[in-house]
Every structure is written in C-alpha cells, then in structure tokens.
Design an enzyme around this catalytic site. Structure first.
Site, PDB file in Angstrom:
ATOM      1  N   HIS A   1      -5.904   3.457  -0.944  1.00 44.03           N
ATOM      2  CA  HIS A   1      -4.482   3.419  -0.580  1.00 44.03           C
ATOM      3  C   HIS A   1      -3.872   2.067  -0.963  1.00 44.03           C
ATOM      4  O   HIS A   1      -2.745   1.997  -1.467  1.00 44.03           O
ATOM      5  CB  HIS A   1      -4.305   3.641   0.925  1.00 44.03           C
TER       6      HIS A   1
ATOM      7  N   GLU B   1      -2.925  11.164  -0.098  1.00 41.37           N
ATOM      8  CA  GLU B   1      -4.238  11.415   0.483  1.00 41.37           C
ATOM      9  C   GLU B   1      -5.225  11.901  -0.580  1.00 41.37           C
ATOM     10  O   GLU B   1      -6.387  11.478  -0.604  1.00 41.37           O
ATOM     11  CB  GLU B   1      -4.119  12.456   1.605  1.00 41.37           C
TER      12      GLU B   1
ATOM     13  N   HIS C   1     -11.750   5.265   0.758  1.00 46.47           N
ATOM     14  CA  HIS C   1     -10.469   5.976   0.865  1.00 46.47           C
ATOM     15  C   HIS C   1      -9.351   5.023   1.253  1.00 46.47           C
ATOM     16  O   HIS C   1      -8.270   5.024   0.647  1.00 46.47           O
ATOM     17  CB  HIS C   1     -10.610   7.095   1.904  1.00 46.47           C
ATOM     18  N   GLU C   2      -9.592   4.188   2.255  1.00 48.19           N
ATOM     19  CA  GLU C   2      -8.539   3.275   2.726  1.00 48.19           C
ATOM     20  C   GLU C   2      -8.260   2.182   1.689  1.00 48.19           C
ATOM     21  O   GLU C   2      -7.102   1.804   1.470  1.00 48.19           O
ATOM     22  CB  GLU C   2      -8.949   2.661   4.069  1.00 48.19           C
TER      23      GLU C   2
END
Length: 273
Positions: free
Chosen positions: A148, A202, A144-145
């Site tokens: 980004h 997100e 997830h990070e």
C-alpha cells in the site's frame, strides 16, 4: 441562467481539476504486473510528512498506555521479517529501500496492521497472537501493508477525495444545491469513485505483497492461509459490491493464482516446496 451554468459545469469541473492533477507511475510492475497509472492531486512529500507526524502521535499514545513494543521477542520477530521484505522493495521502486522505515508492535486485541506513507509500520499483537500467525503469514500481512505504501494508495485516495470535493462544491454552488443535496451527491461520488478503487487497491496490495514475500524467501502460499484465518473472523461481511474489500472467494482465487506465479521467485530465494 441556471441552464447555461448547468451546461457549462462539465467543462468547468474539468478545468478546475486539471490545474492540480497529474498521472504518475508510483511503482514498477514487478513479476505480478501492477503498472496502473494513478491520478494525484497532492504531493508525496505532503502525505509523507503528515504520515510521519500521525505515526509519532500513535506511538506516543501507545507509550502512555504501556502498549508499545512490550514483548521484546515479538518485536524482534516482526522486525526481522519486515527487514527481509524491505530489502526487496527496490524491485518495485528504487527509492524505497532508503525510506526512513520504522516497525513497531502495538499491544491490542485488534486484528490489524498498517504501513503509512514513507514506511511507517505497525502490527497489533491481536493479529499475531489470536490468529497464531506463522512467519510466512506475518510476511503476507506486512508485505500487503508495505505494498500500500509503495503504491502510495493513501496519497491516491486523498487525491480522489480532493477531486470529489471540488466537483461537489462547485456543482452545489452553480446549481443551487442545498446541504442535503450536497450530502447525497457526496454519497454518489463515494460509491462511484472510492469503493471500486478501494477494492482495486486491495488487489494490488495482495499481488505486490505476495511477490515481496516470495522474493524475501517466505512462502507466498501463506497469503491464502492468512486470509482464510481472517475470513473466519469476519462472518456476515457485506457482499462484494458494497464492500471496500474483495469478497473472500474472489480474493482466494486471486491469491492462489498469483502465489503460483511467484513460486519460482520463492525457490530462487531458497524457499522450500
């Protein structure tokens, strides 16, 4: 005169922002289909340089506090998982595997992890230890990070702040808006531009992260259990329309859906059912 300026304001704002604005495709869509164009008003190089400097400051402060990479076993574990994920980033952008990736573990009770522009990653021991994360769940967090960073969400948010600042300052100058009026306009701009897009960021990071994990041989369904654990620590969170994150129910539905979509990739990577 004021009426004339008021009528001219939309055209002036558009002309001002068009000078520096460009729409880019930071990543390919992958299997999950994230292919939205993004408005950028600052360069990737500027954001990456600033991120690298900030990252070094964070590491230096952690080192002073004896909070940097204290547990060799945890550091090795996290870096092993990260390296598998990084090896799959080329699916979304060809340049990413060659970034100057850094992965460090910070000793803190905080439930947090992040990846700055250019691949500067930190994960906090509180997240790993307090939530008792499995390797698959760590992969969900880090995927997830990393997503980004691949999508350059930080650059996009900075660009939107720049655009909003231009709009507010020009409007204030032309219409004679005082300090309190500009503050109100800034809040309106924030709700209008930043909150919806932040929820979008997100969701994009969730979807790309799930695909990265699956391609790296981590069970993408672990994203669901991860956010269940996170939700259990965030009781009383604001409703979705006032939050920068999707609601728990919305997130769970999306995670379940996209985890199923990438299960074939997980199986191809040798993952278990």
């Amino acid at each position: 005169m004021r009426a004339l300026l008021r009528n001219a304001l939309p055209a002036l704002l558009a002309a001002t922002m068009a000078v520096a604005c460009q729409t880019v495709q930071t990543t390919g869509g992958g299997t999950v289909g994230v292919d939205r164009g993004q408005m950028m008003m600052v360069s990737a190089q500027e954001v990456e340089q600033a991120s690298a400097q900030q990252y070094q400051q964070v590491l230096a402060e952690a080192r002073k506090q004896n909070a940097l990479n204290r547990d060799a076993a945890t550091v090795q574990r996290v870096r092993r998982i990260a390296n598998r994920l990084i090896g799959q980033t080329g699916v979304f952008r060809k340049d990413a595997p060659a970034w100057q990736w850094e992965v460090n573990v910070l000793s803190s009770k905080e439930l947090n992890a992040w990846c700055m522009a250019g691949g500067k990653i930190a994960i906090y021991t509180g997240l790993v230890d307090q939530l008792k994360l499995t390797d698959d769940e760590i992969a969900a967090v880090m995927g997830h990070e990393i997503a980004h960073a691949l999508r350059e969400h930080a650059r996009e948010r900075i660009s939107k702040s720049v655009a909003t600042g231009i709009g507010v300052s020009v409007a204030g100058a032309l219409l004679g808006v005082g300090e309190s009026g500009q503050s109100l306009m800034g809040q309106v701009a924030k709700v209008t531009f930043e909150l919806p897009n932040s929820r979008l960021h997100e969701t994009e990071a969730d979807r790309i992260g799930i695909e990265l994990a699956a391609r790296a041989g981590f069970d993408p369904r672990a994203a669901v259990t991860l956010w269940d654990k996170m939700a259990s620590r965030s009781a009383g969170a604001p409703p979705e329309w006032l939050s920068t994150h999707p609601s728990h129910a919305s997130r769970q539905r999306d995670l379940n859906d996209y985890a199923q979509r990438v299960m074939p990739l997980y199986r191809q990577a040798g993952g278990r059912q």
